[in-house]
Write a protein that holds these residues in place. Structure first.
Motif, PDB file in Angstrom:
ATOM      1  N   GLY A 169       0.815  -1.211   0.000  1.00  0.00           N
ATOM      2  CA  GLY A 169       0.000   0.000   0.000  1.00  0.00           C
ATOM      3  C   GLY A 169       0.845   1.255   0.000  1.00  0.00           C
ATOM      4  O   GLY A 169       1.849   1.359  -0.709  1.00  0.00           O
ATOM      5  N   PHE A 170       0.459   2.217   0.831  1.00  0.00           N
ATOM      6  CA  PHE A 170       1.163   3.494   0.908  1.00  0.00           C
ATOM      7  C   PHE A 170       1.947   3.536   2.217  1.00  0.00           C
ATOM      8  O   PHE A 170       1.349   3.615   3.293  1.00  0.00           O
ATOM      9  CB  PHE A 170       0.180   4.661   0.841  1.00  0.00           C
ATOM     10  N   PRO A 171       3.269   3.461   2.157  1.00  0.00           N
ATOM     11  CA  PRO A 171       4.053   3.412   3.394  1.00  0.00           C
ATOM     12  C   PRO A 171       3.947   4.714   4.175  1.00  0.00           C
ATOM     13  O   PRO A 171       4.252   5.789   3.656  1.00  0.00           O
ATOM     14  CB  PRO A 171       5.478   3.167   2.892  1.00  0.00           C
ATOM     15  N   LEU A 172       3.511   4.606   5.415  1.00  0.00           N
ATOM     16  CA  LEU A 172       3.356   5.792   6.255  1.00  0.00           C
ATOM     17  C   LEU A 172       4.674   6.544   6.442  1.00  0.00           C
ATOM     18  O   LEU A 172       4.681   7.781   6.391  1.00  0.00           O
ATOM     19  CB  LEU A 172       2.759   5.402   7.606  1.00  0.00           C
ATOM     20  N   PRO A 173       5.819   5.867   6.654  1.00  0.00           N
ATOM     21  CA  PRO A 173       7.066   6.618   6.818  1.00  0.00           C
ATOM     22  C   PRO A 173       7.385   7.524   5.629  1.00  0.00           C
ATOM     23  O   PRO A 173       7.897   8.635   5.815  1.00  0.00           O
ATOM     24  CB  PRO A 173       8.120   5.515   6.979  1.00  0.00           C
ATOM     25  N   ALA A 174       7.076   7.067   4.415  1.00  0.00           N
ATOM     26  CA  ALA A 174       7.331   7.902   3.240  1.00  0.00           C
ATOM     27  C   ALA A 174       6.447   9.143   3.259  1.00  0.00           C
ATOM     28  O   ALA A 174       6.878  10.240   2.875  1.00  0.00           O
ATOM     29  CB  ALA A 174       7.091   7.096   1.965  1.00  0.00           C
ATOM     30  N   PHE A 175       5.210   8.975   3.709  1.00  0.00           N
ATOM     31  CA  PHE A 175       4.312  10.122   3.794  1.00  0.00           C
ATOM     32  C   PHE A 175       4.783  11.100   4.865  1.00  0.00           C
ATOM     33  O   PHE A 175       4.802  12.321   4.662  1.00  0.00           O
ATOM     34  CB  PHE A 175       2.888   9.653   4.102  1.00  0.00           C
ATOM     35  N   LEU A 206      -0.735  21.700   1.527  1.00  0.00           N
ATOM     36  CA  LEU A 206      -1.968  20.934   1.692  1.00  0.00           C
ATOM     37  C   LEU A 206      -1.647  19.458   1.520  1.00  0.00           C
ATOM     38  O   LEU A 206      -1.043  19.058   0.519  1.00  0.00           O
ATOM     39  CB  LEU A 206      -3.014  21.368   0.663  1.00  0.00           C
ATOM     40  N   VAL A 207      -2.035  18.654   2.491  1.00  0.00           N
ATOM     41  CA  VAL A 207      -1.853  17.204   2.431  1.00  0.00           C
ATOM     42  C   VAL A 207      -3.232  16.580   2.277  1.00  0.00           C
ATOM     43  O   VAL A 207      -4.159  16.918   3.019  1.00  0.00           O
ATOM     44  CB  VAL A 207      -1.161  16.678   3.705  1.00  0.00           C
ATOM     45  N   THR A 208      -3.381  15.692   1.305  1.00  0.00           N
ATOM     46  CA  THR A 208      -4.681  15.058   1.109  1.00  0.00           C
ATOM     47  C   THR A 208      -4.508  13.562   0.915  1.00  0.00           C
ATOM     48  O   THR A 208      -3.646  13.119   0.153  1.00  0.00           O
ATOM     49  CB  THR A 208      -5.435  15.671  -0.091  1.00  0.00           C
ATOM     50  N   VAL A 209      -5.300  12.787   1.645  1.00  0.00           N
ATOM     51  CA  VAL A 209      -5.265  11.329   1.539  1.00  0.00           C
ATOM     52  C   VAL A 209      -6.690  10.807   1.403  1.00  0.00           C
ATOM     53  O   VAL A 209      -7.620  11.343   2.008  1.00  0.00           O
ATOM     54  CB  VAL A 209      -4.582  10.670   2.756  1.00  0.00           C
ATOM     55  N   SER A 210      -6.844   9.779   0.583  1.00  0.00           N
ATOM     56  CA  SER A 210      -8.110   9.055   0.499  1.00  0.00           C
ATOM     57  C   SER A 210      -7.969   7.806   1.345  1.00  0.00           C
ATOM     58  O   SER A 210      -7.054   7.006   1.126  1.00  0.00           O
ATOM     59  CB  SER A 210      -8.419   8.678  -0.953  1.00  0.00           C
ATOM     60  N   ASN A 211      -8.858   7.641   2.295  1.00  0.00           N
ATOM     61  CA  ASN A 211      -8.719   6.552   3.261  1.00  0.00           C
ATOM     62  C   ASN A 211     -10.088   5.928   3.543  1.00  0.00           C
ATOM     63  O   ASN A 211     -10.880   6.518   4.277  1.00  0.00           O
ATOM     64  CB  ASN A 211      -8.103   7.087   4.560  1.00  0.00           C
ATOM     65  N   PRO A 212     -10.378   4.776   2.901  1.00  0.00           N
ATOM     66  CA  PRO A 212      -9.558   3.972   2.005  1.00  0.00           C
ATOM     67  C   PRO A 212      -9.269   4.673   0.674  1.00  0.00           C
ATOM     68  O   PRO A 212     -10.035   5.522   0.233  1.00  0.00           O
ATOM     69  CB  PRO A 212     -10.395   2.711   1.780  1.00  0.00           C
ATOM     70  N   ASN A 213      -8.167   4.253   0.065  1.00  0.00           N
ATOM     71  CA  ASN A 213      -7.769   4.792  -1.225  1.00  0.00           C
ATOM     72  C   ASN A 213      -8.651   4.208  -2.323  1.00  0.00           C
ATOM     73  O   ASN A 213      -8.872   2.998  -2.376  1.00  0.00           O
ATOM     74  CB  ASN A 213      -6.299   4.453  -1.469  1.00  0.00           C
ATOM     75  N   GLY A 262      -7.779   0.454  -2.565  1.00  0.00           N
ATOM     76  CA  GLY A 262      -8.400  -0.100  -1.369  1.00  0.00           C
ATOM     77  C   GLY A 262      -7.529  -0.052  -0.134  1.00  0.00           C
ATOM     78  O   GLY A 262      -7.936  -0.521   0.936  1.00  0.00           O
ATOM     79  N   ALA A 263      -6.309   0.509  -0.242  1.00  0.00           N
ATOM     80  CA  ALA A 263      -5.416   0.592   0.916  1.00  0.00           C
ATOM     81  C   ALA A 263      -6.019   1.511   1.978  1.00  0.00           C
ATOM     82  O   ALA A 263      -6.666   2.516   1.663  1.00  0.00           O
ATOM     83  CB  ALA A 263      -4.050   1.108   0.481  1.00  0.00           C
ATOM     84  N   TRP A 264      -5.768   1.176   3.244  1.00  0.00           N
ATOM     85  CA  TRP A 264      -6.393   1.900   4.362  1.00  0.00           C
ATOM     86  C   TRP A 264      -5.412   2.026   5.507  1.00  0.00           C
ATOM     87  O   TRP A 264      -4.695   1.079   5.833  1.00  0.00           O
ATOM     88  CB  TRP A 264      -7.637   1.141   4.820  1.00  0.00           C
ATOM     89  N   TRP A 265      -5.388   3.217   6.094  1.00  0.00           N
ATOM     90  CA  TRP A 265      -4.608   3.443   7.306  1.00  0.00           C
ATOM     91  C   TRP A 265      -5.542   3.440   8.511  1.00  0.00           C
ATOM     92  O   TRP A 265      -6.551   4.154   8.516  1.00  0.00           O
ATOM     93  CB  TRP A 265      -3.900   4.795   7.258  1.00  0.00           C
ATOM     94  N   PRO A 266      -5.233   2.684   9.555  1.00  0.00           N
ATOM     95  CA  PRO A 266      -6.055   2.720  10.770  1.00  0.00           C
ATOM     96  C   PRO A 266      -5.912   4.066  11.472  1.00  0.00           C
ATOM     97  O   PRO A 266      -4.978   4.832  11.206  1.00  0.00           O
ATOM     98  CB  PRO A 266      -5.488   1.574  11.610  1.00  0.00           C
ATOM     99  N   GLU A 322      -5.334  -6.748   0.093  1.00  0.00           N
ATOM    100  CA  GLU A 322      -6.463  -6.468   0.973  1.00  0.00           C
ATOM    101  C   GLU A 322      -7.077  -5.120   0.624  1.00  0.00           C
ATOM    102  O   GLU A 322      -6.375  -4.125   0.459  1.00  0.00           O
ATOM    103  CB  GLU A 322      -6.017  -6.478   2.430  1.00  0.00           C
ATOM    104  N   SER A 323      -8.393  -5.104   0.512  1.00  0.00           N
ATOM    105  CA  SER A 323      -9.120  -3.886   0.173  1.00  0.00           C
ATOM    106  C   SER A 323     -10.095  -3.551   1.287  1.00  0.00           C
ATOM    107  O   SER A 323     -10.724  -4.431   1.871  1.00  0.00           O
ATOM    108  CB  SER A 323      -9.887  -4.066  -1.142  1.00  0.00           C
TER     109      SER A 323
END
Length: 374
Positions: free
Chosen positions: A140-146, A158-165, A169-173, A301-302
């Protein structure tokens, strides 16, 4: 009357701002079961929509919407303060309003790649620069990179994330998003969280926005309640000042009265919608289990109302899409999102999902043998 080209002076004086951005006109997928656009497909939801539409009053059609009343009504339904809430014609318009209200030419936008397609032309129209954090297959999208990208951002970004993407379908808790919220605050960046698919994930962070003044959360009724045609999203801001500021750039009447009435009706059907979400989750699990084996690929996983599958190669993905189209099903090839090996299939009621699986089995069986399945 035949169309005439605009004279040169109109092009020079008025038509230069768009640059390379192309106009976009959405069209429906005709003659097929549409499992390409993640529109909710479930007979119970269709019944609820018909019943809600039958309860509309004449004044819902003849009068301008009462947004003050609707604001209080939806705030109660969602459990958020009314003075932090505003309406937009889908999350699409939220991006437009936020970009126009809270950025200036040259502002940096940090976002996921891939993400909702219209983010990028809207940024281009506003003269914004985009820094993308790329999706990594399997992780998915590695949080450390973000977090690293945010740590190097200029104040006012401006930071924008789609959660879930949406595409993946990637999702950050929530605890991961809390880390991103803190990082944005430390760099004085605004964070826009798009929860268009939030109803299908284990948790939402809608209640986070009222506690953090630099956070904006948007939830669309298109995916969660099957109201894509109604064009309605609810935007919850971290402070009343931010909400009022965005509203200055919002259109005067962003959502129709009938759309507000039907959406409020469905939002109150908690038990019925919970049953629908449970069946859609079962549909997603079935797709994740069976489709990869059929196409010779693998599923990540989605957490949206869809299941992406990574095929062995782009040709396999294209043949799956074409074969299903011949059998009356539209699914999405993610080549436009920079994921040419991926297909994405929207969830539906289990009966429709089983029909899709059967059609895919026929596609695989009838496709000449090559190095891949489809």
């Amino acid at each position: 009357m035949p169309a005439a080209d605009a004279p040169e002076w109109i092009r020079d004086l008025f038509l230069t701002q768009a640059g390379e951005v192309q106009p976009y006109w959405r069209s429906r997928v005709g003659g097929a079961v549409n499992l390409a656009n993640n529109e909710m497909r479930h007979p119970r939801v269709e019944e609820l929509i018909r019943a809600a539409a039958a309860r509309l009053l004449p004044e819902d059609w003849t009068s301008y919407p009462d947004y003050v009343r609707a604001r209080a009504q939806f705030a109660e339904l969602l459990g958020v303060p009314a003075d932090r809430l505003l309406f937009t014609a889908g999350s699409d318009q939220t991006y437009r309003a936020v970009f126009q209200a809270l950025t200036a030419p040259g502002t940096q936008v940090i976002t996921q790649v891939p993400n909702y397609e219209q983010i990028f032309p809207y940024a281009a129209l506003g003269g914004l620069s985009v820094h993308g954090v790329a999706h990594r297959p399997g992780t998915g999208f590695p949080l450390p990179a973000f977090l690293d990208a945010v740590s190097r951002a200029a104040p006012g970004s401006l930071v924008t994330v789609s959660n879930p993407n949406g595409p993946t379908g990637a999702w950050w808790p929530p605890h991961d998003l809390e880390a991103l919220v803190d990082a944005c605050a430390a760099r004085r960046c605004l964070l826009l969280i798009d929860e268009a698919y939030g109803a299908f994930a284990p948790a939402t962070v809608l209640n986070l926005a009222p506690r953090r003044p630099h956070v904006v959360v948007v939830q669309s009724f298109s995916k969660a309640f099957g109201l894509a045609g109604a064009r309605l999203a609810v935007c919850v801001c971290g402070s009343p000042e931010v909400a009022d500021h965005i509203q200055r750039w919002n259109v005067t009447n962003p959502v129709s009265g009938p759309a507000l009435a039907v959406a409020a009706d469905l939002a109150g059907r908690v038990t019925e919608m919970a049953d629908v979400y449970a069946e859609l989750a079962a549909s997603r699990a079935r797709l994740r289990e069976l489709v990869p084996e059929l196409v010779g690929g693998r599923a990540e996983e989605s957490f949206g109302n869809f299941q992406p599958v990574r095929c062995p190669d782009a040709d396999t993905a294209a043949r799956c899409v074409a074969g299903l189209a011949k059998r009356g099903f539209a699914i999405r090839h993610l080549v436009r999102f920079g994921l040419p090996e991926y297909i994405r299939i929207s969830t539906a009621d289990l009966q429709t999902t089983d029909r899709l699986i059967t059609a895919l089995e026929q596609t695989v069986r009838d496709t000449p043998r090559r190095s891949t399945r489809c």
